[in-house]
Every structure is written in structure tokens, then in C-alpha cells.
Design a protein around this motif. Structure first.
Motif, PDB file in Angstrom:
ATOM      1  N   ASN A  75      80.034  28.088  89.623  1.00  0.00           N
ATOM      2  CA  ASN A  75      78.783  27.760  90.308  1.00  0.00           C
ATOM      3  C   ASN A  75      78.079  26.638  89.558  1.00  0.00           C
ATOM      4  N   LYS A  76      78.410  25.371  89.903  1.00  0.00           N
ATOM      5  CA  LYS A  76      77.891  24.242  89.130  1.00  0.00           C
ATOM      6  C   LYS A  76      76.392  24.102  89.287  1.00  0.00           C
ATOM      7  N   GLU A  77      75.847  24.595  90.419  1.00  0.00           N
ATOM      8  CA  GLU A  77      74.402  24.482  90.643  1.00  0.00           C
ATOM      9  C   GLU A  77      73.608  25.147  89.518  1.00  0.00           C
TER      10      GLU A  77
ATOM     11  N   VAL B 165      85.413  26.160  85.458  1.00  0.00           N
ATOM     12  CA  VAL B 165      86.381  26.393  86.533  1.00  0.00           C
ATOM     13  C   VAL B 165      86.517  25.140  87.400  1.00  0.00           C
ATOM     14  N   ASP B 166      85.477  24.334  87.443  1.00  0.00           N
ATOM     15  CA  ASP B 166      85.540  23.084  88.182  1.00  0.00           C
ATOM     16  C   ASP B 166      86.730  22.278  87.632  1.00  0.00           C
ATOM     17  N   SER B 167      87.551  21.696  88.521  1.00  0.00           N
ATOM     18  CA  SER B 167      88.811  21.088  88.064  1.00  0.00           C
ATOM     19  C   SER B 167      88.585  19.953  87.056  1.00  0.00           C
ATOM     20  N   GLU B 168      87.539  19.148  87.279  1.00  0.00           N
ATOM     21  CA  GLU B 168      87.273  18.021  86.372  1.00  0.00           C
ATOM     22  C   GLU B 168      86.885  18.527  84.982  1.00  0.00           C
ATOM     23  N   HIS B 169      86.054  19.549  84.962  1.00  0.00           N
ATOM     24  CA  HIS B 169      85.559  20.048  83.680  1.00  0.00           C
ATOM     25  C   HIS B 169      86.618  20.860  82.972  1.00  0.00           C
TER      26      HIS B 169
ATOM     27  N   MET C 145      77.298  13.845  96.342  1.00  0.00           N
ATOM     28  CA  MET C 145      76.379  14.664  95.553  1.00  0.00           C
ATOM     29  C   MET C 145      77.167  15.548  94.596  1.00  0.00           C
ATOM     30  N   ASN C 146      78.325  15.995  95.063  1.00  0.00           N
ATOM     31  CA  ASN C 146      79.161  16.831  94.201  1.00  0.00           C
ATOM     32  C   ASN C 146      79.451  16.127  92.882  1.00  0.00           C
ATOM     33  N   LYS C 147      79.756  14.834  92.941  1.00  0.00           N
ATOM     34  CA  LYS C 147      80.082  14.113  91.702  1.00  0.00           C
ATOM     35  C   LYS C 147      78.838  13.945  90.843  1.00  0.00           C
TER      36      LYS C 147
ATOM     37  N   PHE D 143      76.372  16.115  90.711  1.00  0.00           N
ATOM     38  CA  PHE D 143      76.208  17.438  90.088  1.00  0.00           C
ATOM     39  C   PHE D 143      77.199  17.613  88.942  1.00  0.00           C
ATOM     40  N   GLU D 144      78.419  17.133  89.159  1.00  0.00           N
ATOM     41  CA  GLU D 144      79.447  17.318  88.119  1.00  0.00           C
ATOM     42  C   GLU D 144      79.142  16.482  86.879  1.00  0.00           C
ATOM     43  N   MET D 145      78.503  15.327  87.067  1.00  0.00           N
ATOM     44  CA  MET D 145      78.070  14.535  85.920  1.00  0.00           C
ATOM     45  C   MET D 145      77.061  15.361  85.104  1.00  0.00           C
TER      46      MET D 145
HETATM   47 MN   MN3 Z   1      85.151  19.409  91.077  1.00  0.00          MN
END
Ligand code: MN3
Length: 381
Positions: free
Chosen positions: A123-125, A148-152, A214-216, A218-220
Motif C-alpha cells: 500500500n504505497k499510499e 512489495v512494489d516491483s520497483e522498490h 501519478m503512480n510513478k 507516488f513511487e518516487m
Molecule cells: Mn510499481
């Protein structure tokens, strides 16, 4: 010893894929609790298969139905968001997988950390809204936050065994289904077009966030908090093939990348089994079939959300929380066909200007900010 796991959001995209992983590794993992928002039928099937101690349905109207369906089984049945925030503190749980959508992940994650549970963070939020609070609580309670996010997950894997500082992170982005659309074309895209992600199979909210970039953003913000970086150390790279899942550049100029076919089960499995790697039957990357890998700079003129995210994290305070609240409202509204694709960014920008700014927010400030920003965004719609 098996690890006892609570999955918050077990009927969603991450939740169901996590259960696939766990089904293949029953010698390693045991389900202690499953929670869902609304999808009671799927929750019942999951409960029958995995036999958790507790199941929780957030929507209290579905409690009686759920209880009746599981009455012959030794499973506790609870309902409501308070019960979700409560269940994560149960003593036997080792890992809490936070796979619910949006702001609702915040309180259960805080409670889980305070109870000393490892967090497998999907839950990146949670980190967007309250990154400073969450990371300082995790340090205080000596709790690992496993991405769990693939990038992280990729960055986390690149950092295995490294003690040297990170110079820079290359956060890869597929660019989504509208990567080559002009502004005029973006004006007219429909929700069905936005819901078709070229590479990743995900829930509706994150798929729209991917299409709007927006996802990217948030991921930043997520990367900033997970790896203790300045926003300027995160460079977004559009890589449409989604083979490189992100990269770390060190101070000696070396760049380390993690590669694989896009499959969320891998980062989910790694977060649950860390530091071990478990044997999987996931499809292998075939370099001879892989014809090209390309890289581009993101266009923040067409995808303004990415710039808003940098602005929010540079402003700090409750600004990322405002960004998230506005985004949750506009995405829901776009999914109901009430506003156009580009209007989402316009409303987010205005909500960021109009909501009360708090420089050093407490948990209560985040709650207030979330309510106020949602209200303002709704009025603007
Ligand atoms: Mn991701």
C-alpha cells in the motif's frame, strides 16, 4: 518455522497473487488473518482454503452473510475498519502484507508497526501520506518495511550486501497505455482505454494511476522514504518493456539493476521470504527473445502529476497527503465517467493550492487534511 501472515486486502490483485505464492509454499507460510473490503464471496472461498484464525470484512453490512457462511469452521469473523486496525496487533502474526487500496491502509499499518510486525508494504499510499511518521515508527520499533512494489523490490535487491551510499536511483516506468498520446488525444481517452495496462496486471486504482503517471510520482515518494533519499536523487526513466524493474547508481559510477519478466508474484514472494529466495515456476526471462530495451525521459508537460508529486515532497508537511486525497477522489470520479482524463490533474493542482497547509503534521493532522482535501476536490468536480 512457518511465518504467520496477515493479508490486508486479500481479495484484491496483490492479495490474490500473494495467496498463489503461499499456496505453493505451505511449508513456509501460514495465513493468520485475511481482510477484505467488499468481496465477500471470494473472501469466503479464501477462508475455506487457507483456514485463517480470523477473517474481517470492512463493509459491516456483509458481516451476517460472512458469519453464516463460515459458521461450521473454527474461524473468527469480524467486521469494520476498526477490526482491521485491531487484527494486525494479534500476537502470533509475523508479517502484515498491506495490500489494501489508498489512505485506508494508514491506521492498520501504524498499529502493526507499533506491535512489532514486519511490514510487507504494497500500500504505497501509506508512505505517500505519512512517510515520515511511518519510517520513524519503524525505526523506533525495529520493524523492517519490506517493499512489495516491483520497483522498490528491485532497488531493495540491488542494495543487498551494500553498505555504501546511494548516489542515485533510476526508477523505471512503463509509461502506461498513453505514453505516445498527444494532449488532444489524452483529453478524449476513456476509462476502458485507461484500464488496459500494457505490461502489468493490477487493480483499477493503480492502473489509472499508472496511465496518469501519478503512480510513478507516488513511487518516487515511496522510494524517498524507504531508502532515505532526497527527491533529487530519484530519476524517473520511461522503459516501456518493463524488464529492468529499477536501478541503483553508486558513488563509484557503478549501476546495478534487477531484471525479470513483469510478474508481481516475484516481489510479493521476495518480501515474504526475505532474506531467502524461494524456488518458483514463474516464467524465465529469455534474452534472445528480448529484442530491444529502450529508455526515455518522462514528459511532465503531458503528464503533470509527476511534477505535482515532486512539488509535494519538496514542500513536505501535509502536502503529499493532500496530493493523495485529491488523487483518490479524481480517480474514483474518472472511473464513474464524471470527469475527463486531463481534468484529474487540474483538480489535483487546485486542491493542493486550496487545502490548509500544515508544516509538521501529527497523525490527527493527516486525518483532518485527508477529510478537508477530499471535500475540496469533490467541490471542484
Ligand atoms: Mn510499481
Amino acid at each position: 518455522m512457518t511465518r504467520k501472515i496477515a493479508i490486508l486486502g486479500s481479495t484484491g490483485s496483490i492479495g490474490t497473487q500473494a495467496l498463489e505464492v503461499i499456496r505453493e509454499h505451505k511449508e513456509r507460510f501460514e495465513i493468520y488473518a485475511l481482510t477484505a473490503n467488499n468481496q465477500v464471496e471470494l473472501l469466503i472461498r479464501q477462508a475455506r482454503e487457507f483456514m485463517p484464525e480470523v477473517v474481517v470484512i470492512a463493509n459491516e453490512e456483509k458481516y451476517e452473510y460472512l458469519k453464516e457462511a463460515l459458521k461450521e469452521l473454527p474461524i473468527k469473523v469480524w467486521a469494520g475498519n476498526d477490526s482491521i486496525a485491531q487484527v494486525v496487533t494479534s500476537e502470533p502474526i509475523d508479517i502484515v502484507l498491506t495490500a489494501m487500496v489508498g489512505y485506508s491502509g494508514l491506521l492498520p499499518t501504524i498499529n502493526a508497526i507499533k506491535s512489532g510486525k514486519a511490514i510487507a508494504l504494497a500500500n504505497k499510499e501509506t508512505l505517500v501520506v505519512a512517510g515520515e511518521l511511518i519510517t520513524s515508527l519503524a525505526i523506533e520499533n525495529r520493524v523492517p518495511i519490506l517493499p512489495v512494489d516491483s520497483e522498490h523490490s528491485a532497488i531493495f535487491q540491488c542494495l543487498n550486501g551494500e553498505n555504501s551510499p546511494i548516489e542515485k536511483i533510476f526508477l523505471t516506468a512503463s509509461g502506461g497505455p498513453f505514453r505516445n498520446h498527444t494532449k488532444d488525444q489524452l483529453q478524449k481517452v476513456t476509462k476502458n482505454e485507461a484500464l488496459k495496462h500494457p505490461n502489468w496486471d493490477m487493480g483499477a486504482k493503480v492502473t489509472i494511476d499508472s496511465a496518469s503517471m501519478m503512480n510513478k510520482g507516488f513511487e518516487m515518494i515511496e522510494a524517498k522514504w524507504l531508502f532515505d533519499l532526497e527527491p533529487s536523487q530519484v530519476e524517473v526513466v520511461v522503459h516501456p518493456q518493463s524488464i529492468i524493474h529499477s536501478m541503483v547508481q553508486f558513488e563509484d559510477s557503478s549501476v546495478i539493476a534487477q531484471l525479470g519478466l513483469p510478474d508481481m508474484r516475484l516481489p510479493i514472494q521476495y518480501a515474504l521470504s526475505y532474506p531467502d529466495r524461494l524456488k518458483s515456476n514463474f516464467k524465465r526471462l529469455d534474452f534472445f527473445k528480448l529484442q530491444t530495451m529502450t529508455f526515455e525521459k518522462p514528459d511532465t508537460d503531458r503528464f503533470r502529476n509527476l511534477e505535482f508529486a515532486f512539488e509535494a515532497i519538496r514542500t513536505k508537511g501535509n502536502m503529499p497527503c493532500i496530493l493523495n486525497a485529491a488523487n483518490e477522489i479524481v480517480v474514483a470520479s474518472f472511473l464513474r465517467d464524471e470527469i475527463g482524463f486531463l481534468q484529474m490533474s487540474d483538480i489535483i493542482e487546485l486542491t493542493m493550492q486550496k487545502t490548509t497547509f500544515v508544516k509538521e503534521p501529527t497523525y490527527e493532522d493527516y486525518v483532518r487534511t485527508d477529510i478537508e482535501a477530499r471535500c475540496i476536490a469533490r467541490e471542484l468536480i
